[in-house]
Design a protein around this motif. Structure first.
Motif, short mmCIF file in Angstrom:
data_model
loop_
_atom_site.label_atom_id
_atom_site.label_comp_id
_atom_site.label_asym_id
_atom_site.label_seq_id
_atom_site.Cartn_x
_atom_site.Cartn_y
_atom_site.Cartn_z
N VAL A 19 0.85 -1.20 0.00
CA VAL A 19 0.00 0.00 0.00
C VAL A 19 0.89 1.25 0.00
CG1 VAL A 19 -1.64 1.34 1.39
CG2 VAL A 19 -1.99 -1.11 1.06
N TYR A 20 1.92 1.24 0.82
CA TYR A 20 2.84 2.38 0.89
C TYR A 20 3.54 2.60 -0.45
CZ TYR A 20 2.48 2.76 6.01
OH TYR A 20 2.05 2.95 7.29
N VAL A 21 3.92 1.53 -1.13
CA VAL A 21 4.57 1.65 -2.44
C VAL A 21 3.62 2.34 -3.42
CG1 VAL A 21 5.42 0.37 -4.44
CG2 VAL A 21 6.15 -0.29 -2.15
N VAL A 22 2.37 1.92 -3.44
CA VAL A 22 1.40 2.50 -4.37
C VAL A 22 1.16 3.97 -4.05
CG1 VAL A 22 -1.03 2.44 -5.08
CG2 VAL A 22 0.26 0.31 -4.90
N VAL A 23 0.91 4.28 -2.78
CA VAL A 23 0.63 5.67 -2.40
C VAL A 23 1.85 6.55 -2.66
CG1 VAL A 23 0.09 7.18 -0.45
CG2 VAL A 23 -1.15 5.03 -0.73
N LEU A 24 3.02 6.07 -2.31
CA LEU A 24 4.23 6.85 -2.54
C LEU A 24 4.44 7.13 -4.03
CD1 LEU A 24 6.79 8.21 -1.47
CD2 LEU A 24 7.92 5.98 -1.62
N ASN A 25 4.25 6.13 -4.88
CA ASN A 25 4.43 6.33 -6.31
C ASN A 25 3.35 7.24 -6.90
OD1 ASN A 25 6.87 4.95 -7.40
ND2 ASN A 25 6.01 3.31 -6.17
N LEU A 26 2.15 7.20 -6.36
CA LEU A 26 1.13 8.18 -6.79
C LEU A 26 1.53 9.59 -6.37
CD1 LEU A 26 -2.15 6.20 -6.01
CD2 LEU A 26 -1.32 6.92 -8.27
N ALA A 27 2.10 9.72 -5.18
CA ALA A 27 2.57 11.03 -4.74
C ALA A 27 3.70 11.53 -5.64
CB ALA A 27 3.03 10.96 -3.28
N VAL A 28 4.61 10.64 -6.01
CA VAL A 28 5.70 11.01 -6.92
C VAL A 28 5.14 11.49 -8.25
CG1 VAL A 28 7.62 10.08 -8.28
CG2 VAL A 28 7.45 9.54 -5.85
N GLU A 29 4.09 10.84 -8.71
CA GLU A 29 3.51 11.19 -10.01
C GLU A 29 2.74 12.51 -9.96
OE1 GLU A 29 0.55 9.34 -13.40
OE2 GLU A 29 1.45 8.01 -11.91
N TYR A 30 2.01 12.76 -8.86
CA TYR A 30 1.09 13.89 -8.84
C TYR A 30 1.52 15.08 -7.98
CZ TYR A 30 -2.07 10.89 -11.36
OH TYR A 30 -2.63 10.08 -12.31
N LEU A 31 2.50 14.91 -7.12
CA LEU A 31 2.98 16.02 -6.30
C LEU A 31 4.40 16.37 -6.72
CD1 LEU A 31 1.79 14.91 -2.75
CD2 LEU A 31 0.74 16.61 -4.24
N PRO A 32 4.60 17.54 -7.30
CA PRO A 32 5.93 17.91 -7.80
C PRO A 32 7.01 17.92 -6.72
CG PRO A 32 4.27 19.50 -8.53
CD PRO A 32 3.60 18.56 -7.57
N ALA A 33 6.63 18.15 -5.47
CA ALA A 33 7.62 18.22 -4.39
C ALA A 33 8.14 16.84 -3.99
CB ALA A 33 7.01 18.91 -3.17
N VAL A 34 7.39 15.79 -4.32
CA VAL A 34 7.79 14.43 -3.95
C VAL A 34 8.53 13.82 -5.14
CG1 VAL A 34 7.00 12.17 -3.17
CG2 VAL A 34 5.80 14.23 -2.41
N ILE A 35 9.79 13.45 -4.88
CA ILE A 35 10.66 12.98 -5.96
C ILE A 35 11.32 11.67 -5.55
CG2 ILE A 35 12.76 13.50 -7.29
CD1 ILE A 35 12.11 16.50 -6.68
#
Length: 133
Positions: A19-35
């Motif tokens: 679940v954390y992998v999915v949420v983190l990768n969605l954050a990487v995709e949609y939040l410019p600050a998360v890289i």
């Protein structure tokens, strides 16, 4: 204890990790600050977040128990402040930990973005656990 035996004994932790992998990768995709520079780094970051958030939840549980056990007004106030310190401090600790472990290859942004990420991680985890139960 072998890894396989540990995984069988802790299936909810394995589900949490994915679940954390999915949420983190969605954050990487949609939040410019998360890289994250790559999928392997996002897997390792999710693992680090899983461990860190489990420790924070244990600490928060102890602080809340102290809050409930406090009988005096100053005790309640002190325990309440400690809950706030743990809640805010944990986000800063996660940011620092990710920076120390991964450097510039992974960034969770600032306090606001990491707070949103942690809230999403915990809500997603709770939702998936409820779905599976």
């Amino acid at each position: 204890m072998t890894i396989r035996r540990w995984l069988r004994a802790h299936p909810s932790d394995v589900v949490d990790f994915f679940v954390y992998v999915v949420v983190l990768n969605l954050a990487v995709e949609y939040l410019p600050a998360v890289i994250s520079e790559g999928f392997t780094l996002s897997l390792l970051t999710a693992l680090l977040l899983k461990v860190a958030l489990e420790l924070v939840l244990v600490l928060k549980g102890r602080v809340i128990a102290r809050f409930k056990a406090a009988e005096t007004r100053p005790g309640k106030v002190a325990a309440g402040l400690l809950v706030w310190v743990v809640a805010a401090g944990s986000k800063l600790a996660v940011l620092g930990l990710v920076d120390v472990v991964f450097g510039a290859r992974v960034s969770l942004g600032g306090f606001v973005s990491v707070t949103l990420l942690v809230v999403c991680l915990l809500l997603s985890r709770a939702g998936v656990r409820r779905l599976l139960d």
